[in-house]
Design an enzyme around this catalytic site. Structure first.
Site, PDB file in Angstrom:
ATOM      1  CE  LYS A   1     -18.237  43.215  36.443  1.00  0.00           C
ATOM      2  NZ  LYS A   1     -18.109  44.061  35.545  1.00  0.00           N
ATOM      3  CB  SER A   2     -20.715  34.342  36.842  1.00  0.00           C
ATOM      4  OG  SER A   2     -20.078  34.376  38.079  1.00  0.00           O
TER       5      SER A   2
END
Length: 229
Positions: free
Chosen positions: A156-157
């Site tokens: 996600k990052s």
């Protein structure tokens, strides 16, 4: 190439967020393409196509775009809603097997990157009036590390970085990029309480917006966008 109606492609079209996003856009006259492992082409209609897709293989993304273009036309909205996670030992996160880390990263980031690339290629061919919006379904892990969810947070990052970069780079061309993150009213993670209908309403609002808004779209059910930074 078929269709004068706008087209949305939803990659990772599950029964909650994916289904509600599809309904929200269909209600506005969009033709809908759903790409998912359990999608059945036998259920295709003139307004909706179903594309069997395994997003642990980036080539599935290329195939989905190719089929959408052939059957419905170029998508003006692309939603990447797939996600993968392998729980790890919170006290020993680096014990996560490489095979699991790699597979989940492909789903969370690599295939999303390919989808964003393909979306830009489609947006370049669409008229000025088209939405040209790419939305990635994220969560809080790009800003709040959670010990048992290492590979999810990494994915996600990384994709949040892609979205932030694309939102800035393509803004002047009218292409919009968003990282959708539903939160509870206090700003904590929604996680298993995510609301499909809230996503449908939020994503439609983003698609109908004329200009790029904040790339990180933290939002609350029945409230809409809320900045928790």
């Amino acid at each position: 190439m078929p269709a004068t109606s706008p087209v949305i492609l939803i990659l990772g079209a599950g029964p909650n967020v994916g289904s509600h996003v599809a309904k929200a856009f269909a209600s506005k006259g969009y033709k809908v393409a759903l790409a998912a492992r359990k999608a059945k082409e036998a259920d295709n209609t003139s307004d909706q196509v179903n594309i069997p897709s395994d997003l642990s293989d980036p080539n599935s993304v290329l195939n989905a775009f190719s089929k959408v273009k052939a059957l419905l036309g170029l998508p003006s909205v692309v939603v990447y809603n797939a996600g993968a996670v392998t729980m790890n030992d919170a006290k020993n996160p680096l014990s996560l097997p490489l095979a699991d880390f790699t597979r989940d990263f492909i789903v969370n980031t690599t295939s999303a990157f390919v989808a964003a690339q393909q979306a830009v290629l489609a947006f370049e061919q669409l008229p000025e009036s088209a939405s040209k919006t790419f939305i990635y379904t994220g969560n809080i892990t790009n800003v709040v590390p959670l010990a048992p969810l290492l590979d999810l947070g990494v994915g996600k990052s990384a994709t949040a970085h892609i979205i932030q970069s694309a939102a800035a780079a393509y803004k002047d061309r009218g292409f919009k990029f968003y990282y959708g993150d539903e939160r509870k009213a206090d700003g904590s993670a929604a996680f298993m309480d995510i609301d499909g209908d809230a996503h449908g309403k939020m994503y439609l609002e983003l698609a109908e917006g004329k200009e790029q808004g904040p790339w990180q779209q933290t939002f609350v059910k029945n409230v809409g966008y809320k900045n928790f930074a």
